[in-house]
Design a protein around this motif. Sequence first.
Motif, PDB file in Angstrom:
ATOM      1  N   VAL A  20       0.859  -1.171   0.000  1.00  0.00           N
ATOM      2  CA  VAL A  20       0.000   0.000   0.000  1.00  0.00           C
ATOM      3  C   VAL A  20       0.901   1.229   0.000  1.00  0.00           C
ATOM      4  N   PRO A  21       0.935   2.028  -1.066  1.00  0.00           N
ATOM      5  CA  PRO A  21       1.820   3.185  -1.097  1.00  0.00           C
ATOM      6  C   PRO A  21       1.486   4.158   0.024  1.00  0.00           C
ATOM      7  N   VAL A  22       2.519   4.608   0.722  1.00  0.00           N
ATOM      8  CA  VAL A  22       2.345   5.532   1.830  1.00  0.00           C
ATOM      9  C   VAL A  22       3.384   6.633   1.696  1.00  0.00           C
ATOM     10  N   VAL A  23       2.966   7.866   1.790  1.00  0.00           N
ATOM     11  CA  VAL A  23       3.884   8.984   1.872  1.00  0.00           C
ATOM     12  C   VAL A  23       3.888   9.433   3.316  1.00  0.00           C
ATOM     13  N   LEU A  24       4.954   9.084   4.046  1.00  0.00           N
ATOM     14  CA  LEU A  24       5.009   9.430   5.451  1.00  0.00           C
ATOM     15  C   LEU A  24       5.132  10.932   5.606  1.00  0.00           C
ATOM     16  N   GLY A  25       4.461  11.441   6.607  1.00  0.00           N
ATOM     17  CA  GLY A  25       4.413  12.876   6.818  1.00  0.00           C
ATOM     18  C   GLY A  25       3.111  13.449   6.272  1.00  0.00           C
ATOM     19  N   ALA A  26       2.463  12.702   5.385  1.00  0.00           N
ATOM     20  CA  ALA A  26       1.140  13.076   4.920  1.00  0.00           C
ATOM     21  C   ALA A  26       0.117  12.302   5.736  1.00  0.00           C
ATOM     22  N   ALA A  27      -1.158  12.351   5.326  1.00  0.00           N
ATOM     23  CA  ALA A  27      -2.187  11.621   6.055  1.00  0.00           C
ATOM     24  C   ALA A  27      -1.919  10.135   5.964  1.00  0.00           C
ATOM     25  N   PRO A  28      -2.094   9.392   7.075  1.00  0.00           N
ATOM     26  CA  PRO A  28      -1.844   7.954   7.031  1.00  0.00           C
ATOM     27  C   PRO A  28      -2.728   7.268   6.001  1.00  0.00           C
ATOM     28  N   ALA A  29      -2.170   6.272   5.331  1.00  0.00           N
ATOM     29  CA  ALA A  29      -2.936   5.520   4.338  1.00  0.00           C
ATOM     30  C   ALA A  29      -3.565   4.298   4.984  1.00  0.00           C
ATOM     31  N   TRP A  30      -4.656   3.844   4.399  1.00  0.00           N
ATOM     32  CA  TRP A  30      -5.333   2.636   4.866  1.00  0.00           C
ATOM     33  C   TRP A  30      -5.129   1.541   3.837  1.00  0.00           C
ATOM     34  N   ARG A  37      -5.490  -1.237   9.057  1.00  0.00           N
ATOM     35  CA  ARG A  37      -4.666  -0.038   9.074  1.00  0.00           C
ATOM     36  C   ARG A  37      -3.197  -0.448   9.041  1.00  0.00           C
ATOM     37  N   VAL A  38      -2.581  -0.325   7.869  1.00  0.00           N
ATOM     38  CA  VAL A  38      -1.220  -0.801   7.659  1.00  0.00           C
ATOM     39  C   VAL A  38      -0.382   0.311   7.036  1.00  0.00           C
ATOM     40  N   LEU A  39       0.792   0.542   7.606  1.00  0.00           N
ATOM     41  CA  LEU A  39       1.763   1.472   7.044  1.00  0.00           C
ATOM     42  C   LEU A  39       3.012   0.696   6.652  1.00  0.00           C
ATOM     43  N   HIS A  40       3.584   1.016   5.494  1.00  0.00           N
ATOM     44  CA  HIS A  40       4.800   0.374   5.026  1.00  0.00           C
ATOM     45  C   HIS A  40       5.960   1.354   5.088  1.00  0.00           C
ATOM     46  N   VAL A  41       7.111   0.855   5.578  1.00  0.00           N
ATOM     47  CA  VAL A  41       8.320   1.670   5.671  1.00  0.00           C
ATOM     48  C   VAL A  41       9.399   1.006   4.834  1.00  0.00           C
ATOM     49  N   ARG A  42      10.008   1.810   3.957  1.00  0.00           N
ATOM     50  CA  ARG A  42      11.060   1.304   3.089  1.00  0.00           C
ATOM     51  C   ARG A  42      12.331   2.116   3.299  1.00  0.00           C
ATOM     52  N   PRO A  43      13.484   1.597   2.854  1.00  0.00           N
ATOM     53  CA  PRO A  43      14.722   2.363   3.005  1.00  0.00           C
ATOM     54  C   PRO A  43      14.569   3.792   2.486  1.00  0.00           C
ATOM     55  N   TRP A  59      -2.960  -0.697  14.794  1.00  0.00           N
ATOM     56  CA  TRP A  59      -2.238  -0.468  13.550  1.00  0.00           C
ATOM     57  C   TRP A  59      -1.104  -1.477  13.386  1.00  0.00           C
ATOM     58  N   THR A  60      -0.677  -1.664  12.135  1.00  0.00           N
ATOM     59  CA  THR A  60       0.491  -2.476  11.811  1.00  0.00           C
ATOM     60  C   THR A  60       1.460  -1.655  10.981  1.00  0.00           C
ATOM     61  N   ILE A  61       2.722  -1.692  11.361  1.00  0.00           N
ATOM     62  CA  ILE A  61       3.787  -1.052  10.588  1.00  0.00           C
ATOM     63  C   ILE A  61       4.670  -2.158  10.032  1.00  0.00           C
ATOM     64  N   VAL A  62       4.795  -2.210   8.719  1.00  0.00           N
ATOM     65  CA  VAL A  62       5.597  -3.217   8.037  1.00  0.00           C
ATOM     66  C   VAL A  62       6.910  -2.575   7.605  1.00  0.00           C
ATOM     67  N   VAL A  63       8.020  -3.114   8.118  1.00  0.00           N
ATOM     68  CA  VAL A  63       9.336  -2.548   7.823  1.00  0.00           C
ATOM     69  C   VAL A  63      10.008  -3.423   6.767  1.00  0.00           C
ATOM     70  N   ILE A  83       4.678  -3.936  15.005  1.00  0.00           N
ATOM     71  CA  ILE A  83       5.774  -3.522  14.131  1.00  0.00           C
ATOM     72  C   ILE A  83       6.474  -4.798  13.689  1.00  0.00           C
ATOM     73  N   ARG A  84       6.486  -5.058  12.396  1.00  0.00           N
ATOM     74  CA  ARG A  84       7.032  -6.328  11.930  1.00  0.00           C
ATOM     75  C   ARG A  84       7.855  -6.141  10.670  1.00  0.00           C
ATOM     76  N   GLY A  85       8.807  -7.049  10.502  1.00  0.00           N
ATOM     77  CA  GLY A  85       9.549  -7.077   9.258  1.00  0.00           C
ATOM     78  C   GLY A  85       8.688  -7.605   8.133  1.00  0.00           C
ATOM     79  N   ALA A  86       8.989  -7.171   6.930  1.00  0.00           N
ATOM     80  CA  ALA A  86       8.189  -7.578   5.768  1.00  0.00           C
ATOM     81  C   ALA A  86       8.461  -9.006   5.365  1.00  0.00           C
ATOM     82  N   VAL A  87       9.630  -9.539   5.760  1.00  0.00           N
ATOM     83  CA  VAL A  87       9.963 -10.925   5.441  1.00  0.00           C
ATOM     84  C   VAL A  87      10.261 -11.647   6.748  1.00  0.00           C
ATOM     85  N   GLY A  88      10.282 -12.970   6.689  1.00  0.00           N
ATOM     86  CA  GLY A  88      10.440 -13.736   7.918  1.00  0.00           C
ATOM     87  C   GLY A  88      11.833 -13.694   8.517  1.00  0.00           C
ATOM     88  N   ASP A  89      12.838 -13.234   7.770  1.00  0.00           N
ATOM     89  CA  ASP A  89      14.215 -13.184   8.250  1.00  0.00           C
ATOM     90  C   ASP A  89      14.407 -11.965   9.136  1.00  0.00           C
TER      91      ASP A  89
END
Length: 352
Positions: A20-30, A37-43, A59-63, A83-89
């Motif tokens: 789910v594309p999210v622009v952090l600092g803007a309104a949270p995306a659903w 309610r899921v937010l994705h964080v990328r490098p 809420w869930t934050i996927v890193v 708060i969870r990693g996107a992959v199992g490793d």
Amino acid sequence: MLSRRGFLTTTATASALPVVPVVLGAAPAWAAPSGRRVLHVRPGDSVQRAVDAVTGPGWTIVVHPGTYREAVAVLPEKTELTIRGAVGDPGAAVLVLDRAGGTPLPDGSGTYGTAGSATFTSAAAGLTVRDLTLANDWLRADHPEITGTQAVAAYLTGDRVQVDNVRLLAHQDTLFADTTALDAFDRMRFTGCHIEGDVDFVFGRATAVFDGCRFHTLARDVPFTPKGMVFAPATARANPHGFLAVRSRFTSAAEDGAYKLARPWVPSYETTARPSLVVRDSLIGPGIDPYAPYTDMREAYPWQSMRFREYRNTGPGAVITAPHNRPQLTATEAEAHTPAAYLGTWRPPHRR
């Protein structure tokens, strides 16, 4: 085991997750279409900004895989957050900082202190963290001018905290498992975690169950022994349950017998504490001193007056050569020292 710096470059390829594309600092995306309610964080993004964007419970934050060099703080109102990693490793997504208790504050007003040194801090009830690395890569050798060498990877308070498949990496005071107040018995469960360090690297006041975890003591180039201790509980006297390690492993990169299992921490702000630790049904490797696995932090509070017990452990570090140095539970007493007994009415869900 990777070197202290080396783990920062370890990543894994992300699995095909619905993003789910999210622009952090803007309104949270659903997230759609489920409405979760899921937010994705990328490098290049900030985990802290994602936490700040959370507006309610659940809420869930996927890193996603990468290294995130920042301090993250979860406030008490961010309840039931995952708060969870996107992959199992757990080595794929690394949250890390380089800061010690003696590191000067930016404004010059003092130092961070032990709790302030933490890379990850949470005071929220119902927190779940999984499939991540939480690390503090501050090194004593890099900062000989600093005497406050505590460098915390995670400082956790709050009831019903779950930590699953997480690597907690530091040297001194890696995991601070504490309570929100002196009269609170906050409960935590750690499953399948790798926790490593050297001095008192699992410490605090929480009621904490470590189930199927690995405790790894590091090599340390110092002329004295013990080189460190795994646990330093500070359990309140009124709390019948402190730290419980069950079905776990104790491994070491140091020479045989270089480490102690525990010493009691009686904080100056709560001198009535009576630290509690039970290690049971676990494999204790040769890195732990089998003759005298416990020691004192201060003479005024000898470990023999605390609640340190073992039960049915195996391995070279569990050999009982001096029974007076290794108090054991009876079979009847052991019935009161199980994960269910420690967690009480809280029944954390098993991972799917």
